[in-house]
Design a protein around this motif. Structure first.
Motif, PDB file in Angstrom:
ATOM      1  N   LEU A 151     -12.665  29.957  46.688  1.00  0.00           N
ATOM      2  CA  LEU A 151     -11.694  31.233  45.670  1.00  0.00           C
ATOM      3  C   LEU A 151     -12.494  32.067  44.749  1.00  0.00           C
ATOM      4  O   LEU A 151     -12.337  30.872  43.554  1.00  0.00           O
ATOM      5  CB  LEU A 151      -9.980  31.247  45.734  1.00  0.00           C
ATOM      6  N   PHE A 152     -12.885  33.571  44.253  1.00  0.00           N
ATOM      7  CA  PHE A 152     -13.447  33.422  43.227  1.00  0.00           C
ATOM      8  C   PHE A 152     -12.824  35.118  42.946  1.00  0.00           C
ATOM      9  O   PHE A 152     -11.925  35.514  43.970  1.00  0.00           O
ATOM     10  CB  PHE A 152     -15.113  33.575  43.880  1.00  0.00           C
ATOM     11  N   PHE A 153     -13.189  35.381  41.626  1.00  0.00           N
ATOM     12  CA  PHE A 153     -12.543  36.884  41.167  1.00  0.00           C
ATOM     13  C   PHE A 153     -13.756  37.465  40.799  1.00  0.00           C
ATOM     14  O   PHE A 153     -14.924  37.115  40.019  1.00  0.00           O
ATOM     15  CB  PHE A 153     -11.466  36.977  39.949  1.00  0.00           C
ATOM     16  N   ASP A 154     -14.155  38.784  41.139  1.00  0.00           N
ATOM     17  CA  ASP A 154     -14.745  39.223  41.120  1.00  0.00           C
ATOM     18  C   ASP A 154     -14.848  40.702  40.530  1.00  0.00           C
ATOM     19  O   ASP A 154     -13.794  41.417  40.332  1.00  0.00           O
ATOM     20  CB  ASP A 154     -16.113  39.874  42.410  1.00  0.00           C
ATOM     21  N   VAL A 155     -15.698  41.548  39.268  1.00  0.00           N
ATOM     22  CA  VAL A 155     -15.348  42.737  39.195  1.00  0.00           C
ATOM     23  C   VAL A 155     -17.033  43.571  39.340  1.00  0.00           C
ATOM     24  O   VAL A 155     -17.885  43.182  39.524  1.00  0.00           O
ATOM     25  CB  VAL A 155     -15.408  42.484  36.949  1.00  0.00           C
ATOM     26  N   GLN A 156     -16.590  44.545  39.714  1.00  0.00           N
ATOM     27  CA  GLN A 156     -17.277  45.584  39.758  1.00  0.00           C
ATOM     28  C   GLN A 156     -18.163  46.618  38.841  1.00  0.00           C
ATOM     29  O   GLN A 156     -17.891  46.621  37.639  1.00  0.00           O
ATOM     30  CB  GLN A 156     -17.228  46.188  40.687  1.00  0.00           C
ATOM     31  N   ASP A 157     -19.785  46.277  38.207  1.00  0.00           N
ATOM     32  CA  ASP A 157     -20.343  46.403  37.157  1.00  0.00           C
ATOM     33  C   ASP A 157     -20.295  48.517  37.244  1.00  0.00           C
ATOM     34  O   ASP A 157     -20.298  48.932  38.687  1.00  0.00           O
ATOM     35  CB  ASP A 157     -21.692  46.097  37.191  1.00  0.00           C
ATOM     36  N   ALA A 158     -21.056  49.037  36.526  1.00  0.00           N
ATOM     37  CA  ALA A 158     -21.263  50.840  36.716  1.00  0.00           C
ATOM     38  C   ALA A 158     -22.163  50.769  37.862  1.00  0.00           C
ATOM     39  O   ALA A 158     -22.307  52.238  38.378  1.00  0.00           O
ATOM     40  CB  ALA A 158     -22.143  51.189  35.628  1.00  0.00           C
ATOM     41  N   PHE A 159     -22.919  49.979  38.361  1.00  0.00           N
ATOM     42  CA  PHE A 159     -23.781  50.169  39.802  1.00  0.00           C
ATOM     43  C   PHE A 159     -22.961  50.102  40.911  1.00  0.00           C
ATOM     44  O   PHE A 159     -23.839  49.803  42.220  1.00  0.00           O
ATOM     45  CB  PHE A 159     -25.698  49.633  39.834  1.00  0.00           C
ATOM     46  N   GLY A 160     -21.726  49.517  41.464  1.00  0.00           N
ATOM     47  CA  GLY A 160     -21.183  49.232  42.380  1.00  0.00           C
ATOM     48  C   GLY A 160     -21.869  48.193  42.885  1.00  0.00           C
ATOM     49  O   GLY A 160     -21.288  47.915  44.129  1.00  0.00           O
ATOM     50  N   ASN A 161     -22.038  47.292  42.205  1.00  0.00           N
ATOM     51  CA  ASN A 161     -22.158  45.562  42.726  1.00  0.00           C
ATOM     52  C   ASN A 161     -21.378  44.535  41.938  1.00  0.00           C
ATOM     53  O   ASN A 161     -20.263  45.359  40.563  1.00  0.00           O
ATOM     54  CB  ASN A 161     -23.798  45.203  41.723  1.00  0.00           C
ATOM     55  N   TRP A 162     -20.628  43.621  42.447  1.00  0.00           N
ATOM     56  CA  TRP A 162     -19.972  43.078  42.336  1.00  0.00           C
ATOM     57  C   TRP A 162     -20.475  41.519  41.400  1.00  0.00           C
ATOM     58  O   TRP A 162     -21.315  41.172  42.577  1.00  0.00           O
ATOM     59  CB  TRP A 162     -19.031  42.736  43.570  1.00  0.00           C
ATOM     60  N   VAL A 163     -19.939  41.231  40.479  1.00  0.00           N
ATOM     61  CA  VAL A 163     -20.718  40.149  39.502  1.00  0.00           C
ATOM     62  C   VAL A 163     -19.174  39.316  40.129  1.00  0.00           C
ATOM     63  O   VAL A 163     -18.082  39.768  39.305  1.00  0.00           O
ATOM     64  CB  VAL A 163     -20.586  41.101  38.592  1.00  0.00           C
ATOM     65  N   GLN A 164     -19.392  38.139  40.608  1.00  0.00           N
ATOM     66  CA  GLN A 164     -18.589  37.157  40.283  1.00  0.00           C
ATOM     67  C   GLN A 164     -17.751  36.753  38.662  1.00  0.00           C
ATOM     68  O   GLN A 164     -19.197  36.306  37.677  1.00  0.00           O
ATOM     69  CB  GLN A 164     -19.082  35.333  40.968  1.00  0.00           C
ATOM     70  N   THR A 165     -16.898  36.408  38.501  1.00  0.00           N
ATOM     71  CA  THR A 165     -16.344  35.844  36.670  1.00  0.00           C
ATOM     72  C   THR A 165     -16.068  34.899  36.557  1.00  0.00           C
ATOM     73  O   THR A 165     -15.582  34.164  35.423  1.00  0.00           O
ATOM     74  CB  THR A 165     -15.692  37.227  36.437  1.00  0.00           C
ATOM     75  N   SER A 166     -14.973  33.997  38.110  1.00  0.00           N
ATOM     76  CA  SER A 166     -15.014  33.061  37.698  1.00  0.00           C
ATOM     77  C   SER A 166     -15.227  31.427  37.838  1.00  0.00           C
ATOM     78  O   SER A 166     -17.225  32.472  38.209  1.00  0.00           O
ATOM     79  CB  SER A 166     -13.812  32.830  38.830  1.00  0.00           C
ATOM     80  N   PRO A 167     -15.185  30.366  37.718  1.00  0.00           N
ATOM     81  CA  PRO A 167     -16.296  29.442  37.930  1.00  0.00           C
ATOM     82  C   PRO A 167     -17.209  28.999  38.956  1.00  0.00           C
ATOM     83  O   PRO A 167     -16.318  30.012  40.428  1.00  0.00           O
ATOM     84  CB  PRO A 167     -15.561  27.981  37.704  1.00  0.00           C
ATOM     85  N   ALA A 168     -18.836  28.774  39.257  1.00  0.00           N
ATOM     86  CA  ALA A 168     -19.226  28.865  40.170  1.00  0.00           C
ATOM     87  C   ALA A 168     -19.055  28.156  41.536  1.00  0.00           C
ATOM     88  O   ALA A 168     -18.857  28.767  43.176  1.00  0.00           O
ATOM     89  CB  ALA A 168     -20.328  28.359  40.093  1.00  0.00           C
ATOM     90  N   THR A 169     -18.120  27.030  41.095  1.00  0.00           N
ATOM     91  CA  THR A 169     -17.011  26.819  42.842  1.00  0.00           C
ATOM     92  C   THR A 169     -15.981  26.827  43.060  1.00  0.00           C
ATOM     93  O   THR A 169     -15.984  27.683  43.950  1.00  0.00           O
ATOM     94  CB  THR A 169     -16.786  25.124  42.070  1.00  0.00           C
ATOM     95  N   SER A 170     -15.309  27.404  42.350  1.00  0.00           N
ATOM     96  CA  SER A 170     -14.147  28.571  42.920  1.00  0.00           C
ATOM     97  C   SER A 170     -13.227  28.367  42.222  1.00  0.00           C
ATOM     98  O   SER A 170     -13.435  27.599  41.059  1.00  0.00           O
ATOM     99  CB  SER A 170     -13.606  27.200  43.566  1.00  0.00           C
ATOM    100  N   ILE A 171     -12.031  29.091  41.660  1.00  0.00           N
ATOM    101  CA  ILE A 171     -11.276  29.084  40.897  1.00  0.00           C
ATOM    102  C   ILE A 171     -10.580  27.770  39.939  1.00  0.00           C
ATOM    103  O   ILE A 171     -10.889  26.983  41.200  1.00  0.00           O
ATOM    104  CB  ILE A 171     -10.126  29.668  40.817  1.00  0.00           C
ATOM    105  N   GLY A 172     -10.494  27.495  39.411  1.00  0.00           N
ATOM    106  CA  GLY A 172      -9.678  26.158  38.963  1.00  0.00           C
ATOM    107  C   GLY A 172     -11.214  25.393  39.297  1.00  0.00           C
ATOM    108  O   GLY A 172     -11.420  23.692  39.113  1.00  0.00           O
ATOM    109  N   GLY A 173     -11.924  25.016  39.845  1.00  0.00           N
ATOM    110  CA  GLY A 173     -13.215  24.407  39.527  1.00  0.00           C
ATOM    111  C   GLY A 173     -12.921  23.671  40.600  1.00  0.00           C
ATOM    112  O   GLY A 173     -14.044  23.025  40.878  1.00  0.00           O
ATOM    113  N   VAL A 174     -12.232  23.790  41.756  1.00  0.00           N
ATOM    114  CA  VAL A 174     -12.641  23.033  43.108  1.00  0.00           C
ATOM    115  C   VAL A 174     -12.350  23.901  44.175  1.00  0.00           C
ATOM    116  O   VAL A 174     -11.390  24.679  44.484  1.00  0.00           O
ATOM    117  CB  VAL A 174     -11.186  21.697  43.255  1.00  0.00           C
ATOM    118  N   VAL A 175     -12.828  23.320  45.316  1.00  0.00           N
ATOM    119  CA  VAL A 175     -12.221  24.254  46.808  1.00  0.00           C
ATOM    120  C   VAL A 175     -11.089  23.376  46.881  1.00  0.00           C
ATOM    121  O   VAL A 175     -10.868  22.059  46.723  1.00  0.00           O
ATOM    122  CB  VAL A 175     -13.435  23.798  48.018  1.00  0.00           C
ATOM    123  N   VAL A 176     -10.304  24.690  47.965  1.00  0.00           N
ATOM    124  CA  VAL A 176      -9.200  23.466  48.568  1.00  0.00           C
ATOM    125  C   VAL A 176      -8.746  22.878  49.613  1.00  0.00           C
ATOM    126  O   VAL A 176      -9.867  23.791  50.887  1.00  0.00           O
ATOM    127  CB  VAL A 176      -7.977  24.870  48.734  1.00  0.00           C
TER     128      VAL A 176
END
Length: 135
Positions: free
Chosen positions: A66-91
């Motif tokens: 699971l990840f959380f992304d934000v959208q930049d001014a150009f409409g691109n989605w940028v991941q803000t959570s850790p690279a592997t998943s929220i909390g750093g682990v896959v479920v």
């Protein structure tokens, strides 16, 4: 707590996460607003994404990142959570996991919860997602 005010920005329950969709902006209704689409994160500076999986996953070797992304001014989605998943682990089983969604980045006005499933015919049912933030 000395000026702290929790802002619930998103809530959805009873979801099935599998390979047919990969993010909440793809028609998941936000129970806090009654609308679909991106999550308005403009009033917070950081937050917490909480995920509860009520049922054991199905399929062979199912995994859920699971990840959380934000959208930049150009409409691109940028991941803000850790690279592997929220909390750093896959479920891999039923239960609760959570993760910070700012990770040192400046939050923009729109966000989304995204997931990636792995395994053979994976399905996670009875999933609840919520996002809470601080101004």
């Amino acid at each position: 707590m000395g000026g702290y005010r929790n802002n619930e920005l998103f809530r959805a329950t009873g979801l099935t996460l599998n390979s047919s969709t990969d993010h909440v902006t793809a028609s998941v209704t936000n129970a806090t607003t009654g609308r679909t689409g991106a999550i308005d994160v403009s009033r917070i500076s950081n937050g917490l994404l909480v995920v509860n999986i009520a049922n054991a996953p199905t399929g062979t070797d199912p995994t859920l990142a699971l990840f959380f992304d934000v959208q930049d001014a150009f409409g691109n989605w940028v991941q803000t959570s850790p690279a592997t998943s929220i909390g750093g682990v896959v479920v891999t089983a039923a239960g609760t996991t959570y993760g910070v969604i700012n990770n040192g980045y400046q939050m923009t006005n729109l966000g989304r919860i995204r997931w990636a499933v792995g395994g053979t015919s994976p399905s996670f049912t009875g999933v609840s997602l919520s996002v809470h933030g601080r101004p």
